[in-house]
Design a protein around this motif. Structure first.
Motif, PDB file in Angstrom:
ATOM      1  N   LYS A 158       0.816  -1.217   0.000  1.00 45.16           N
ATOM      2  CA  LYS A 158       0.000   0.000   0.000  1.00 45.16           C
ATOM      3  C   LYS A 158       0.849   1.266   0.000  1.00 45.16           C
ATOM      4  N   THR A 159       1.820   1.306   0.894  1.00 43.11           N
ATOM      5  CA  THR A 159       2.603   2.534   1.056  1.00 43.11           C
ATOM      6  C   THR A 159       3.438   2.829  -0.180  1.00 43.11           C
ATOM      7  N   THR A 160       4.084   1.801  -0.733  1.00 41.67           N
ATOM      8  CA  THR A 160       4.887   2.010  -1.931  1.00 41.67           C
ATOM      9  C   THR A 160       4.018   2.464  -3.094  1.00 41.67           C
ATOM     10  N   THR A 161       2.882   1.808  -3.286  1.00 43.81           N
ATOM     11  CA  THR A 161       1.971   2.184  -4.368  1.00 43.81           C
ATOM     12  C   THR A 161       1.467   3.613  -4.192  1.00 43.81           C
ATOM     13  N   THR A 162       1.065   3.955  -2.978  1.00 45.68           N
ATOM     14  CA  THR A 162       0.563   5.297  -2.701  1.00 45.68           C
ATOM     15  C   THR A 162       1.611   6.355  -2.983  1.00 45.68           C
ATOM     16  N   THR A 163       2.831   6.111  -2.513  1.00 45.80           N
ATOM     17  CA  THR A 163       3.909   7.087  -2.693  1.00 45.80           C
ATOM     18  C   THR A 163       4.289   7.230  -4.166  1.00 45.80           C
ATOM     19  N   LEU A 164       4.412   6.104  -4.861  1.00 53.48           N
ATOM     20  CA  LEU A 164       4.725   6.148  -6.293  1.00 53.48           C
ATOM     21  C   LEU A 164       3.684   6.951  -7.059  1.00 53.48           C
ATOM     22  N   LEU A 165       2.419   6.641  -6.808  1.00 56.05           N
ATOM     23  CA  LEU A 165       1.340   7.315  -7.531  1.00 56.05           C
ATOM     24  C   LEU A 165       1.326   8.805  -7.229  1.00 56.05           C
ATOM     25  N   ASP A 187     -10.454  20.563  -8.199  1.00 55.54           N
ATOM     26  CA  ASP A 187      -9.484  20.291  -9.257  1.00 55.54           C
ATOM     27  C   ASP A 187      -8.282  19.500  -8.740  1.00 55.54           C
ATOM     28  N   GLN A 188      -8.353  19.023  -7.496  1.00 56.63           N
ATOM     29  CA  GLN A 188      -7.301  18.184  -6.940  1.00 56.63           C
ATOM     30  C   GLN A 188      -7.760  16.733  -6.861  1.00 56.63           C
ATOM     31  N   VAL A 189      -6.873  15.834  -6.429  1.00 55.84           N
ATOM     32  CA  VAL A 189      -7.227  14.439  -6.201  1.00 55.84           C
ATOM     33  C   VAL A 189      -6.497  13.987  -4.931  1.00 55.84           C
ATOM     34  N   ILE A 190      -7.192  13.203  -4.103  1.00 54.00           N
ATOM     35  CA  ILE A 190      -6.616  12.754  -2.840  1.00 54.00           C
ATOM     36  C   ILE A 190      -6.197  11.293  -2.978  1.00 54.00           C
ATOM     37  N   VAL A 191      -4.896  11.048  -2.946  1.00 54.61           N
ATOM     38  CA  VAL A 191      -4.338   9.698  -3.022  1.00 54.61           C
ATOM     39  C   VAL A 191      -4.284   9.157  -1.598  1.00 54.61           C
ATOM     40  N   THR A 192      -5.022   8.077  -1.335  1.00 60.31           N
ATOM     41  CA  THR A 192      -5.278   7.657   0.043  1.00 60.31           C
ATOM     42  C   THR A 192      -4.890   6.211   0.287  1.00 60.31           C
ATOM     43  N   GLU A 193      -3.984   5.997   1.247  1.00 62.60           N
ATOM     44  CA  GLU A 193      -3.671   4.634   1.697  1.00 62.60           C
ATOM     45  C   GLU A 193      -4.680   4.233   2.755  1.00 62.60           C
ATOM     46  N   ALA A 245       0.321   1.621  -9.606  1.00 68.29           N
ATOM     47  CA  ALA A 245       0.521   3.074  -9.657  1.00 68.29           C
ATOM     48  C   ALA A 245       0.447   3.593 -11.082  1.00 68.29           C
ATOM     49  N   VAL A 246       1.062   2.897 -12.018  1.00 66.11           N
ATOM     50  CA  VAL A 246       1.058   3.329 -13.419  1.00 66.11           C
ATOM     51  C   VAL A 246      -0.366   3.337 -13.964  1.00 66.11           C
ATOM     52  N   ALA A 247      -1.127   2.270 -13.681  1.00 68.85           N
ATOM     53  CA  ALA A 247      -2.511   2.205 -14.176  1.00 68.85           C
ATOM     54  C   ALA A 247      -3.340   3.370 -13.637  1.00 68.85           C
ATOM     55  N   ALA A 248      -3.235   3.625 -12.338  1.00 64.70           N
ATOM     56  CA  ALA A 248      -4.005   4.721 -11.743  1.00 64.70           C
ATOM     57  C   ALA A 248      -3.562   6.069 -12.296  1.00 64.70           C
ATOM     58  N   ALA A 249      -2.251   6.233 -12.490  1.00 68.89           N
ATOM     59  CA  ALA A 249      -1.744   7.495 -13.038  1.00 68.89           C
ATOM     60  C   ALA A 249      -2.275   7.733 -14.439  1.00 68.89           C
ATOM     61  N   THR A 286      13.875   6.953 -11.071  1.00 71.71           N
ATOM     62  CA  THR A 286      14.567   7.607  -9.953  1.00 71.71           C
ATOM     63  C   THR A 286      14.103   7.126  -8.578  1.00 71.71           C
ATOM     64  N   PHE A 287      12.953   6.501  -8.490  1.00 69.90           N
ATOM     65  CA  PHE A 287      12.366   6.118  -7.201  1.00 69.90           C
ATOM     66  C   PHE A 287      13.060   4.877  -6.653  1.00 69.90           C
ATOM     67  N   VAL A 288      13.696   5.003  -5.480  1.00 68.31           N
ATOM     68  CA  VAL A 288      14.469   3.886  -4.916  1.00 68.31           C
ATOM     69  C   VAL A 288      13.794   3.255  -3.702  1.00 68.31           C
ATOM     70  N   GLY A 289      12.585   3.690  -3.354  1.00 67.36           N
ATOM     71  CA  GLY A 289      11.861   3.026  -2.277  1.00 67.36           C
ATOM     72  C   GLY A 289      11.337   3.975  -1.219  1.00 67.36           C
ATOM     73  N   VAL A 290      10.331   3.507  -0.507  1.00 62.93           N
ATOM     74  CA  VAL A 290       9.723   4.247   0.593  1.00 62.93           C
ATOM     75  C   VAL A 290      10.518   3.992   1.867  1.00 62.93           C
ATOM     76  N   ARG A 291      10.600   4.995   2.715  1.00 56.88           N
ATOM     77  CA  ARG A 291      11.283   4.818   3.990  1.00 56.88           C
ATOM     78  C   ARG A 291      10.672   3.643   4.758  1.00 56.88           C
ATOM     79  N   HIS A 292      11.522   2.756   5.226  1.00 58.23           N
ATOM     80  CA  HIS A 292      11.150   1.574   6.002  1.00 58.23           C
ATOM     81  C   HIS A 292      10.552   0.457   5.152  1.00 58.23           C
ATOM     82  N   ARG A 293      10.554   0.602   3.811  1.00 55.48           N
ATOM     83  CA  ARG A 293      10.019  -0.476   2.956  1.00 55.48           C
ATOM     84  C   ARG A 293      11.067  -0.820   1.904  1.00 55.48           C
TER      85      ARG A 293
END
Length: 450
Positions: free
Chosen positions: A123-130, A161-167, A287-291, A307-314
């Protein structure tokens, strides 16, 4: 914020404070509700309760009165961590008083649409990537939910005009009634949190809440490689977007060793992705599909993936030390998360594991233990994990006091070319209040290695 009047003049109980309880109480007060807050922490040691009282909100602290619901409450907003077996929650349900979490409040007042992301792992990685993809694509995303930002506070300030990405955790989703994200994601379903839910069926039903209220105008991205998720997807009324890492497919999003495909058309090469592991490839596909569904430019997506090398603690890369690469995967609080982390590496691994003993079996890790050359175990499960490692043929096992102590043993047990990996397979609560604290202590100790 939408001018929502549905809660005006209603008597509402907020059960449990922490960040979500405080935010919910303040929002309900602003919406014109008659709010009472009940929290176990004594008032004198409860600055949050003191602040709420100064704003005109009724506060009951230090105890949970058995007759509390006799006050005629019409709604209970509970902290997600409070189980449904809690006497006040159980009494509310017996009286047919609706029990929700602040995620439902967020949906009621938000002008912005939601993207809801849930699953046992990823969840966290997907949320952060997206979020990073949409941000680079200049689509004005906001981020909220289980990732650390209270959703109702974010939603109250959001614009259309915004979107809320929610874990979303299963705890949060159980407390929703009308919540309907425009895009929903279910990464996977594995046995977890049974101490809270009681059965896997109840846990899975909670996770399915991410799409339960969706309609044909919405999208549901789901794991087509997992049979139980496929079965749940057939119950959804949304437009189905399957994802698979098992090869090119004509519909949805898919991947093979060479490319990622959108409805069968190659859109980017896997060689451009820097985040390791098949489990992360699944997160990337989500993440790509949602984007893409949100209208994100493909160049922004490619830039993030390169460039994305990972979420902190994951599976977070910490540093290279004397020819060893060190990774922090403290968020791996269950066996399946650790299994995913182990499968991401082909080099010899010195594994740091252990923590709260919930009695869970480690058997799911057996196949992945073939790359593990040494285990440093700590916490309540230390001896059990060491015995399991030995049964897998790992002869070098040692017991450490805690995660900081384990770093020194791991350094001595490793050689150039090895991976040193903290991936506990257990919750942190036997020694630390959160996996974040456990991970931070690990990082701090690793950075001090000479």
């Amino acid at each position: 914020m939408i001018e929502y009047s549905g809660l005006q003049s209603k008597k509402i109980l907020v059960l449990g404070l922490a960040k979500s309880g405080v935010a919910a109480a303040e929002l309900l007060h602003e919406l014109g509700a008659f709010v009472t807050v009940n929290d176990a922490k004594p008032f004198d040691a409860n600055p949050e309760a003191q602040d709420l009282l100064s704003k005109g909100i009724t506060v009951i602290c230090g105890r949970h009165p058995e007759d509390l619901l006799d006050e005629g409450f019409e709604l209970v907003v509970k902290n997600p961590g409070i189980p449904y077996s809690n006497p006040i929650v159980a009494d509310a349900m017996k009286r047919n008083i609706a029990v929700i979490t602040e995620m439902e409040l967020a949906y009621l007042v938000s002008e912005a649409p939601f993207i809801g992301i849930t699953g046992s792992n990823g969840k966290t990685t997907t949320t952060t990537l997206l979020f990073e993809m949409l941000q680079l694509g200049q689509l004005q995303p906001l981020i909220a939910g289980n990732i650390g930002t209270v959703a109702c506070s974010v939603a109250a300030a959001a614009t259309e005009d915004q979107v809320i990405v929610t874990e979303l955790s299963s705890f949060q989703l159980m407390g929703t009634r009308t919540f309907k994200p425009r895009i929903a994601i279910l990464t996977n379903l594995y046995e977890a949190h049974l101490d809270y839910h009681g059965t896997f069926e109840e846990y899975a039903e909670a996770k399915f809440g991410v799409t339960r209220n969706q309609t044909a105008e919405d999208y549901f991205i789901y794991n087509d490689d997992q049979e139980i998720v496929r079965e749940y997807a057939q119950k959804s009324k949304a437009m189905l977007i399957p994802f698979t890492t098992k090869g090119k497919k004509a519909n949805g999003i898919s991947a093979d060793a060479q490319n990622i495909y959108w409805n069968g058309e190659a859109i980017l090469a896997c060689s451009e992705i820097v985040l390791p592991g098949e489990h992360n490839l699944q997160n990337i596909l989500c993440a790509v599909a949602a984007a893409l569904l949100q209208g994100c430019p493909i160049e922004a997506i490619k830039n993030v993936l390169s460039t994305f090398v990972g979420v902190r603690h994951r599976t977070q890369f910490v540093r290279e030390w004397n020819g060893r690469k060190v990774y922090n995967d403290s968020k791996a609080t269950n066996v399946l998360a650790t299994k995913s982390a182990l499968s991401a590496f082909e080099q010899p691994i010195v594994l740091l594991a252990g923590g709260l003993d919930r009695g869970h079996s480690f058997e799911e890790l057996r196949e992945e233990m073939k790359h593990v050359k040494a285990v440093v175990a700590f916490g309540e499960t230390a001896l059990r994990f060491m015995a399991f490692a030995k049964s897998c043929g790992v002869t070098n096992t040692v017991r450490a006091i805690d995660v900081e102590d384990a770093v020194g043993y791991a350094a001595k047990s490793s050689e150039q070319g090895d991976i040193i990996l903290l991936s506990p397979a257990c919750a942190s609560w036997d020694q630390h209040t959160s996996f974040e604290i456990r991970g931070d202590l690990f990082i701090d100790r690793v950075m001090k290695l000479s």
